[in-house]
Design a protein around this motif. Structure first.
Motif, PDB file in Angstrom:
ATOM      1  N   ILE A  50       0.837  -1.199   0.000  1.00 62.57           N
ATOM      2  CA  ILE A  50       0.000   0.000   0.000  1.00 62.57           C
ATOM      3  C   ILE A  50       0.869   1.244   0.000  1.00 62.57           C
ATOM      4  N   ASP A  51       0.722   2.052  -1.028  1.00 61.08           N
ATOM      5  CA  ASP A  51       1.437   3.326  -1.131  1.00 61.08           C
ATOM      6  C   ASP A  51       0.437   4.445  -0.867  1.00 61.08           C
ATOM      7  N   GLU A  52       0.336   4.845   0.380  1.00 65.78           N
ATOM      8  CA  GLU A  52      -0.673   5.837   0.752  1.00 65.78           C
ATOM      9  C   GLU A  52      -0.428   7.177   0.076  1.00 65.78           C
ATOM     10  N   ASN A  53       0.821   7.531  -0.136  1.00 65.03           N
ATOM     11  CA  ASN A  53       1.125   8.797  -0.818  1.00 65.03           C
ATOM     12  C   ASN A  53       0.615   8.770  -2.258  1.00 65.03           C
ATOM     13  N   ALA A  54       0.796   7.623  -2.919  1.00 62.21           N
ATOM     14  CA  ALA A  54       0.325   7.496  -4.306  1.00 62.21           C
ATOM     15  C   ALA A  54      -1.199   7.557  -4.364  1.00 62.21           C
ATOM     16  N   ILE A  55      -1.855   6.960  -3.366  1.00 61.52           N
ATOM     17  CA  ILE A  55      -3.310   6.992  -3.325  1.00 61.52           C
ATOM     18  C   ILE A  55      -3.813   8.415  -3.205  1.00 61.52           C
ATOM     19  N   VAL A  56      -3.242   9.152  -2.261  1.00 64.46           N
ATOM     20  CA  VAL A  56      -3.678  10.537  -2.035  1.00 64.46           C
ATOM     21  C   VAL A  56      -3.375  11.404  -3.258  1.00 64.46           C
ATOM     22  N   LYS A  57      -2.222  11.161  -3.880  1.00 63.01           N
ATOM     23  CA  LYS A  57      -1.872  11.936  -5.078  1.00 63.01           C
ATOM     24  C   LYS A  57      -2.870  11.696  -6.197  1.00 63.01           C
ATOM     25  N   LYS A  58      -3.359  10.445  -6.312  1.00 66.46           N
ATOM     26  CA  LYS A  58      -4.266  10.102  -7.419  1.00 66.46           C
ATOM     27  C   LYS A  58      -5.691  10.585  -7.162  1.00 66.46           C
ATOM     28  N   VAL A  59      -6.227  10.353  -5.960  1.00 67.89           N
ATOM     29  CA  VAL A  59      -7.656  10.613  -5.733  1.00 67.89           C
ATOM     30  C   VAL A  59      -7.921  11.801  -4.820  1.00 67.89           C
ATOM     31  N   GLY A  60      -6.895  12.266  -4.094  1.00 69.36           N
ATOM     32  CA  GLY A  60      -7.085  13.395  -3.200  1.00 69.36           C
ATOM     33  C   GLY A  60      -7.798  13.005  -1.909  1.00 69.36           C
ATOM     34  N   LEU A  61      -8.010  13.995  -1.071  1.00 66.21           N
ATOM     35  CA  LEU A  61      -8.740  13.832   0.185  1.00 66.21           C
ATOM     36  C   LEU A  61      -9.824  14.895   0.289  1.00 66.21           C
ATOM     37  N   PRO A  62     -10.989  14.558   0.872  1.00 62.27           N
ATOM     38  CA  PRO A  62     -11.377  13.219   1.326  1.00 62.27           C
ATOM     39  C   PRO A  62     -11.592  12.277   0.146  1.00 62.27           C
ATOM     40  N   CYS A  63     -11.633  10.992   0.441  1.00 61.89           N
ATOM     41  CA  CYS A  63     -11.883   9.989  -0.596  1.00 61.89           C
ATOM     42  C   CYS A  63     -12.699   8.863   0.010  1.00 61.89           C
ATOM     43  N   PHE A  64     -13.198   7.991  -0.854  1.00 64.16           N
ATOM     44  CA  PHE A  64     -13.968   6.829  -0.401  1.00 64.16           C
ATOM     45  C   PHE A  64     -13.177   5.558  -0.666  1.00 64.16           C
ATOM     46  N   VAL A  65     -13.081   4.726   0.367  1.00 69.99           N
ATOM     47  CA  VAL A  65     -12.480   3.400   0.235  1.00 69.99           C
ATOM     48  C   VAL A  65     -13.626   2.396   0.238  1.00 69.99           C
ATOM     49  N   LYS A  66     -13.755   1.617  -0.842  1.00 68.27           N
ATOM     50  CA  LYS A  66     -14.925   0.756  -1.017  1.00 68.27           C
ATOM     51  C   LYS A  66     -14.526  -0.680  -1.340  1.00 68.27           C
ATOM     52  N   ALA A  67     -15.245  -1.628  -0.771  1.00 69.54           N
ATOM     53  CA  ALA A  67     -15.172  -2.999  -1.264  1.00 69.54           C
ATOM     54  C   ALA A  67     -15.648  -2.988  -2.708  1.00 69.54           C
ATOM     55  N   ASN A  68     -14.890  -3.631  -3.585  1.00 73.89           N
ATOM     56  CA  ASN A  68     -15.214  -3.560  -5.008  1.00 73.89           C
ATOM     57  C   ASN A  68     -16.490  -4.297  -5.362  1.00 73.89           C
ATOM     58  N   ARG A  69     -16.751  -5.413  -4.669  1.00 73.03           N
ATOM     59  CA  ARG A  69     -17.918  -6.225  -4.982  1.00 73.03           C
ATOM     60  C   ARG A  69     -18.746  -6.413  -3.720  1.00 73.03           C
ATOM     61  N   ALA A  70     -19.526  -5.392  -3.398  1.00 74.22           N
ATOM     62  CA  ALA A  70     -20.412  -5.428  -2.232  1.00 74.22           C
ATOM     63  C   ALA A  70     -21.473  -4.365  -2.447  1.00 74.22           C
ATOM     64  N   GLY A  71     -22.588  -4.498  -1.715  1.00 72.77           N
ATOM     65  CA  GLY A  71     -23.671  -3.534  -1.861  1.00 72.77           C
ATOM     66  C   GLY A  71     -24.143  -3.025  -0.519  1.00 72.77           C
ATOM     67  N   SER A  72     -25.185  -2.194  -0.565  1.00 70.23           N
ATOM     68  CA  SER A  72     -25.810  -1.635   0.627  1.00 70.23           C
ATOM     69  C   SER A  72     -24.828  -0.878   1.510  1.00 70.23           C
ATOM     70  N   SER A  73     -23.764  -0.350   0.885  1.00 69.51           N
ATOM     71  CA  SER A  73     -22.748   0.450   1.584  1.00 69.51           C
ATOM     72  C   SER A  73     -21.948  -0.345   2.611  1.00 69.51           C
TER      73      SER A  73
END
Length: 325
Positions: free
Chosen positions: A143-166
């Motif tokens: 996990i490269d947290e710096n790369a994540i923030v650089k790509k999507v910014g903050l705040p952001c949403f972290v989501k299970a890719n295959r799940a529903g009902s939040s």
């Protein structure tokens, strides 16, 4: 002669309780003068028919039949009310298609595609469908947290890719919150999608095949009492769901056109409910549900009612469309 309808509900995911409620609504709503209705509970440890006395009769998985008091019962159509796996991700669709049993949801591949947020959004981008900026992580990745923030910014949403009902979703405000959010998401799925925060009006659009025609239902505006449209907002009344949405005529037409375009591009059938957030005046697709909630509190039935379609008509039409194919 009355048709035998199996209403499947339950499932293998965290959504099973919601699915049971949806399936029960379908069971209570369908006209028993027109249909012989059977509640079929689908769980990892058992597939059973549950009668009105709560007696259980096992399902024969070789042909999806049941044996009740010495009589073998086959089904003319399957009404799919299983949210999440295996009813919304293609597994049951493939099973029923191999058995040549009509069912009310889209086909196996389209179900699998729409259930996989990452693949679905990637498939639709060439059609000009706008989405949030995203970053993908699989279980076991460094996990490269710096790369994540650089790509999507903050705040952001972290989501299970295959799940529903939040389930498996966290809104992250700080870089050091990403690791815990990933833990939450990985409890639901081994694939995660991290998306940029879209700050704008959120709407839900139901698109169905109704009497042979693709029909866009009245749009619902989502105003969550919480930080986002989470489980409590969806199912525990902690949101306002305003139908029709308070959009301009221009924005209404934009999102209606886009929702229909997505339904057609993916060649969906039956029910669908897609979520959009307006950013810079343009609707951005968040996700698509092909087995949406069917409880009294669910959005699609509210939209159908606003269009003058009763629950019984909505459900009977789904069966008629399945039998037409």
């Amino acid at each position: 002669m009355k048709k035998n309808i199996a209403i499947i509900m339950g499932g293998y995911s965290s959504e099973f309780e919601i699915s049971l409620k949806s399936g029960q609504v379908v069971y209570e709503t369908l006209d028993k003068n027109k249909f012989n209705c059977y509640r079929i509970h689908i769980f990892k440890d058992k597939w059973v028919f549950v009668n009105d006395s709560n007696e259980e009769f096992p399902v024969n998985k070789s042909d999806f039949s049941i044996l009740v008091d010495g009589t073998k019962i086959h089904f003319d159509c399957i009404f799919n009310a299983v949210h999440g796996s295996p009813g919304e991700d293609g597994y049951l669709q493939g099973y029923f298609e191999l058995l040549n049993l009509p069912h009310t949801s889209c086909n196996m591949y389209k179900a699998a595609l729409t259930f996989n947020k990452r693949d679905c959004l990637s498939t639709l981008k060439p059609y000009g469908v706008k989405t949030a900026e995203s970053y993908y992580v699989n279980l076991g990745d460094d996990i490269d947290e710096n790369a994540i923030v650089k790509k999507v910014g903050l705040p952001c949403f972290v989501k299970a890719n295959r799940a529903g009902s939040s389930f498996g979703i966290t809104k992250v405000y700080k870089k050091d919150e990403i690791a815990l959010a990933l833990e939450v998401a990985f409890k639901e799925d081994d694939e995660v999608i991290i998306e940029s925060f879209l700050d704008g009006t959120e709407v839900s659009v139901g698109v169905i095949t109704y009497k042979g025609e693709i029909t866009v239902l009245p749009i619902t505006e989502i105003v969550s009492d919480n930080d986002f449209f989470d489980y409590k907002a969806k199912y525990l009344g902690q949101s306002q769901e305003i139908t029709p949405a308070r959009l301009s005529d221009s924005d209404t037409e934009k999102v209606r056109h886009l929702a229909k375009k997505v339904y057609q591009a993916l060649r969906l059938k039956g029910f669908s409910r897609s979520e959009y957030i307006f950013k810079d005046g343009e609707p951005h697709l968040v996700e698509i549900n092909t087995v949406p909630g069917l409880t009294a509190a669910s959005i699609l039935p509210q939209q159908a009612a606003a269009a003058g379609i009763s629950l019984s008509d909505l459900f009977e039409n789904a069966i008629a469309e399945a039998l037409r194919d």
